[in-house]
Design a protein around this motif. Structure first.
Motif, mmCIF file in Angstrom:
data_model
loop_
_atom_site.group_PDB
_atom_site.id
_atom_site.type_symbol
_atom_site.label_atom_id
_atom_site.label_comp_id
_atom_site.label_asym_id
_atom_site.label_seq_id
_atom_site.Cartn_x
_atom_site.Cartn_y
_atom_site.Cartn_z
ATOM 1 N N LYS A 34 0.832 -1.207 0.000
ATOM 2 C CA LYS A 34 0.000 0.000 0.000
ATOM 3 C C LYS A 34 0.868 1.259 0.000
ATOM 4 O O LYS A 34 0.701 2.158 -0.824
ATOM 5 C CB LYS A 34 -0.906 0.028 1.245
ATOM 6 N N SER A 35 1.812 1.310 0.937
ATOM 7 C CA SER A 35 2.647 2.506 1.052
ATOM 8 C C SER A 35 3.462 2.711 -0.217
ATOM 9 O O SER A 35 3.600 3.823 -0.724
ATOM 10 C CB SER A 35 3.589 2.379 2.243
ATOM 11 N N THR A 36 3.992 1.625 -0.734
ATOM 12 C CA THR A 36 4.798 1.707 -1.945
ATOM 13 C C THR A 36 3.977 2.279 -3.096
ATOM 14 O O THR A 36 4.425 3.163 -3.825
ATOM 15 C CB THR A 36 5.304 0.296 -2.329
ATOM 16 N N LEU B 222 -2.201 10.019 2.186
ATOM 17 C CA LEU B 222 -2.364 9.810 3.619
ATOM 18 C C LEU B 222 -2.158 8.330 3.871
ATOM 19 O O LEU B 222 -2.888 7.497 3.343
ATOM 20 C CB LEU B 222 -3.758 10.231 4.070
ATOM 21 N N ASP B 223 -1.159 8.000 4.621
ATOM 22 C CA ASP B 223 -0.850 6.597 4.859
ATOM 23 C C ASP B 223 -1.089 6.314 6.333
ATOM 24 O O ASP B 223 -0.304 6.726 7.185
ATOM 25 C CB ASP B 223 0.602 6.323 4.467
ATOM 26 N N GLU B 224 -2.188 5.651 6.620
ATOM 27 C CA GLU B 224 -2.503 5.252 7.980
ATOM 28 C C GLU B 224 -2.535 6.409 8.944
ATOM 29 O O GLU B 224 -1.790 6.451 9.913
ATOM 30 C CB GLU B 224 -1.465 4.244 8.481
ATOM 31 N N ILE B 225 -3.406 7.377 8.676
ATOM 32 C CA ILE B 225 -3.496 8.408 9.688
ATOM 33 C C ILE B 225 -4.409 7.931 10.797
ATOM 34 O O ILE B 225 -5.263 7.079 10.614
ATOM 35 C CB ILE B 225 -3.953 9.788 9.145
HETATM 36 MG MG MG Z 1 2.506 0.833 4.826
#
Ligand code: MG
Ligand code: ATP
Length: 880
Positions: free
Chosen positions: A637-639, A709-712
């Motif tokens: 996901k982050s990638t 937004l990554d896991e806010i």
């Molecule tokens: Mg991640």
């Protein structure tokens, strides 16, 4: 002499004073103690008349460069005091003066500068009445000089300043007193520099004075041409820098030929968090060897590290600036893209040009050194050699189609005067020192040749003397020699002393020989010494003359240097695009991203043994603009989120992108909020940092922005986090309407797709094989609802007992939570509906009725208390 010292020191109290004494620079008093400690040299002392013994330490003047850099890198300023008249011609005390103050922002020693990074000195001006900040920056070592106004008209000047300072990483800063006195601005400065910098003279910042200094320096009637005539704070900041340089360098810096005013909206807004999160020039993991390499390093594992295939230092610096400041003007972007595309296509031309560029030295810095009078003979040769490749490059670019390349070709100027002058005057392999002769080529100066003839004629005569005298005296072992104390002498061994003729004068007696001179020998010696002395002086003077003649061409050389830097940067992007299989994106004005087969430029190059799986992305325009991305841990996901942001950013810096095709609607800012990053040194908790970054995004993003937004919400309790994430998502979709990628483990958020227009669910799936999982890395429509955290933990090597226990607990929790969910639902209806029922539908209880009916006016306090006690007892016993 100590008086002279004290006077000079008093003029530069904040600098260490290097005081020239013979072949040494000496430091005295407290300076000596600091110098000895920082440079690890011996502290001695010197007896002076009035002060008695004072501490002293010294360094040889010819090795001063290295010591200087070390002190300046540690943050000291060093004032260099030289003898300004010839000691032999001085009557009484030699006159000395400060010739230069070296500060971290005015270093020119090549070894001490970051090769592929800039070394900026910045000046901050501030007008408290308008709250406008002026920020000027100068790279003294290259001549790059720019200024800008930040804030005003409701803009967040302080935020812009913080972003700029983080991007520039200045080596030195000067500020207007008013800037340090403003509390909010003071905090920004203190955050950037560790403390509020000491203020510089207010006088230098008065707009009228600053404008006068600038027009005088550039020799122009007004500042119209530099685009800052209407921007008093930009002028104040730039003018103060010129004043400061004149003061520290003793003269106006001749290689600062032009000033550029940056207007807002010429580059993409990137805050420090985003630069960090996207690993543009520094990798995220703090403390890794790479991140400590500092300014100008191009660590692998970063975007710059991947794209930087430049072959010159100046090209490297420019590419770094391109990465840190992608463009927002469509014309300018497409111009770069055209040039990159052209060079990607023409592999042979590209290879030839890159080969030629390898012969180019750091011309910007060499020119700066020539202007400042610190360039040596080898520097001028390097300049000549660099310029020598220019004609061939110009020819190679002659048929270039893109306007940027044609502009480069037009700007390329071989500055023939330099090659001509250096070629005629300097020898091919000059010594490092400038004062020991050996610099000037034969045939250039009659005087030099005559003096050399005299010196070598004398030496030849002496060389012949040995044979002559042996013959004349009959002494077979007679020798002619030379030493420092006696100069030339004739040596005769003891057994032959009887044969020594009368006109030999005895000078020295050794154990088994004696040394003599003759009047004739001494006469020749004087000629040699005199000629050599004069020769050294003359050669030095000739050298200084051609150096200043070359400095006069600084403007042309620098224009050429800049054109070559731009060419190098374009070639680097083209080379990277070719090597890594990128394609040239289409950049358009309408918002929206369409990426086909996109990859992460850095991750795809890591050798993990796993083939990188490309993914598409379509967001904005007629499609949904807000993507909720779910998927198990480690799925990618982050990638994926970062790769989308990086592709947009690369396109806008003019680079080809890692995708099979891409159409990028110009993005005004990229915002990211990724993972948990502690900022303990800043005294802020993980969660607070996360929320203030989120606040920054919500406050500044526009329809044209790209948000990742990554896991806010992860840094707090589940329900708090989920509620915050939900509310933030709603706000973005309804109000901000920026293109957003929202990666989350809160599966509840996938419900947004059904409730809000413009939201789409994407997920990255895995395949389960027994207890194992296989990462498919493919992004597709829809949501997933499992995290597979335990499987990932197993991959990470957690002990099997722990894994087993976790599995067991997970099972219990899931069963319990199903039960609990029912309980919770029931609870909820009671909490909301239940209370309402008892209050309004079922009417008041008996006790409530009784309280309502009490006649308080006719009750004694004791009676009331007794009643209260009774009611309480009944309540405790249970519902009536
Ligand atoms: Mg991640
Ligand atoms: N498209 C891809 N192709 C190949 N490998 C990939 C791809 N995307 C990610 N990876 C690999 O998977 C690793 C994990 O990816 P990433 O950190 O993006 O997962 P994540 O879903 O954000 O995980 P978490 O939920 O734990 O934050 C990356 O370090 C990378 O090596």
């Amino acid at each position: 002499m100590m008086k002279q010292y004290q006077r000079l020191k008093a003029a530069h109290p904040d600098a260490l004073l290097f005081f020239r004494l013979g072949d040494f620079y000496e430091m005295f008093f407290e300076d000596a103690e600091i110098g000895a400690r920082e440079l690890e040299i011996t502290l001695t002392s010197r007896t002076t008349g009035a002060a008695g013994r004072v501490p002293m330490c010294g360094i040889p003047y010819h090795a001063a460069g290295g010591y200087l850099s070390r002190l300046v890198e540690k943050g000291y300023k060093v004032a260099i005091c030289d003898q300004v008249e010839d000691p032999r011609k001085a009557k009484g005390l030699v006159r000395r003066d400060i010739t230069r103050v070296v500060t971290p922002g005015t270093l020119l020693e090549l070894g001490a500068l970051p090769e592929k990074g800039n070394n900026y000195i910045v000046s901050v001006a501030y007008d408290p009445s308008t709250k406008i900040v002026g920020l000027a920056r100068l790279d003294f070592s290259t001549g790059e000089f720019r200024t800008a106004e930040l804030g005003g008209n409701g803009r967040d000047g302080l935020g812009e300043l913080a972003d700029e300072l983080a991007c520039l990483e200045p080596a030195e800063v000067i500020i207007q007193p008013a800037a340090g006195e403003d509390p909010a601005l003071g905090r920004v400065l203190a955050r950037a520099f560790g403390s509020v910098p000491a203020p510089y003279r207010d006088q230098a910042y008065r707009p009228a004075e600053a404008a006068r200094v600038l027009t005088e320096h550039f020799g122009t009637p007004s500042l119209e041409a530099y685009g800052c005539a209407e921007s008093p704070m930009a002028v104040a900041a730039a003018g103060s820098l010129v004043t400061y340089l004149k003061e520290t360098q003793g003269a106006a810096p001749a290689h600062i030929r032009s000033l550029r005013t940056d207007t807002r909206g010429t580059s993409m807004g990137l805050d420090p968090a985003t630069r960090r999160n996207l690993e543009l020039v520094e990798p995220l993991r703090p403390g890794s060897a790479l991140s400590r390499a500092g300014r100008g390093s191009t660590g692998s594992g970063t975007l710059l590290g991947t794209l930087d295939l430049t072959v010159t230092a100046a090209g490297g610096r420019l590419l770094r600036a391109w990465v840190l400041r992608p463009l927002v003007d469509g014309e300018a972007i497409r111009e770069r893209l055209d040039a990159v595309a052209e060079m990607m296509e023409h592999g042979l031309v590209r290879a030839d040009l890159r080969t030629a560029l390898r012969k180019v030295y750091d011309m910007e810095r060499l020119t700066a050194r020539a202007s400042a009078g610190t360039a040596g003979a080898r520097d001028l040769l390097a300049l000549r050699d660099s310029l020598a490749v220019v004609p061939a490059m110009r020819d190679a670019l002659e048929r270039a189609g893109s306007s940027l390349l044609r502009r480069v070709a037009r700007a390329l100027d071989p500055v023939d005067e330099v090659g001509d002058l250096v070629g005629r005057v300097l020898v091919d392999d000059p010594p490092a020192g400038l004062k020991d002769g050996g610099l000037v080529r034969e045939g250039y100066s009659e005087e030099v040749d005559t003096l050399r003839g005299a010196a070598s004629g004398g030496k030849a005569w002496i060389a012949a003397l040995e044979a002559d005298e042996r013959k004349r005296t009959g002494i077979k072992s007679l020798k002619v020699g030379h030493n420092q104390v006696f100069g030339y002498y004739i040596e005769v061994t003891r057994p032959n002393l009887g044969l020594v003729p009368a006109h030999f004068e005895r000078r020295q007696t050794l154990a088994n020989a004696e040394r003599f001179v003759t009047p004739e020998l001494k006469e020749r010696e004087a000629i040699i010494l005199g000629a050599e002395e004069k020769l050294k002086e003359l050669e030095y003077a000739i050298f200084c003359d051609i150096r200043s003649r070359i400095a006069r061409e600084a403007g042309r050389i620098q224009a050429t240097a800049q054109a070559l830097a731009a060419l190098d940067a374009v070639l680097s992007l083209a080379e990277a695009g070719h090597r890594y299989g990128y394609s040239v994106p289409e950049v358009v004005e309408e918002p929206g991203l369409v990426i086909k087969g996109g990859r992460h430029p850095v991750v795809e190059r890591l050798r993990t043994g796993e083939e990188f799986v490309p993914n598409d992305c379509t967001l904005g325009g007629d499609d949904a603009s807000f993507a909720v991305i779910t998927g198990p841990n480690m799925a990618g996901k982050s990638t994926y989120c970062r790769q989308v942001a990086l592709i947009a950013l690369m396109a806008q810096m003019g680079s080809a992108v890692p995708a099979t095709a891409a159409r990028i609607g110009i993005v005004d800012r990229v915002f990211t909020r990724i993972g948990a990053s502690d900022e303990l040194s800043g005294g802020r908790s993980t969660f607070l940092v996360e929320m203030s970054e989120t606040a920054n995004i919500l406050g500044h993003a526009t329809r044209r922005s790209l948000i990742v937004l990554d896991e806010i919400g992860r840094g707090t309790s589940t329900y708090d986090g989920l509620s915050l994430a939900w509310a933030v998502a709603e706000h973005i979709v309804r109000r901000v309407r920026a293109i957003t990628l929202f990666a989350t483990h809160y599966h509840e958020l996938t419900e947004l797709e059904t409730t809000l227009e413009g939201v789409v669910n994407w997920s990255i799936s895995v395949r389960e094989i027994g207890d194992d999982i296989v990462f498919l890395r493919k992004v597709s429509r829809g949501a997933v609802d499992r995290s597979y955290g335990i499987q990932v933990a197993r991959l990470a090597g957690l002990p099997s007992e722990v894994i087993e226990r976790a599995r067991q607990l997970l099972h219990e929790l899931e069963t319990a939570s199903r039960g609990r969910a029912e309980a919770a639902a029931a609870l909820e209806s009671r909490a909301l509906g239940g209370v309402q029922v008892s209050l309004f539908e079922a009417g008041p209880s008996d006790i409530e009725k009784e309280i309502a009916g009490l006649d308080l006016v006719n009750m004694t306090p004791l009676g009331a208390l007794t009643k209260l006690h009774e009611l309480q007892e009944r309540l405790r016993k249970g519902p009536s």
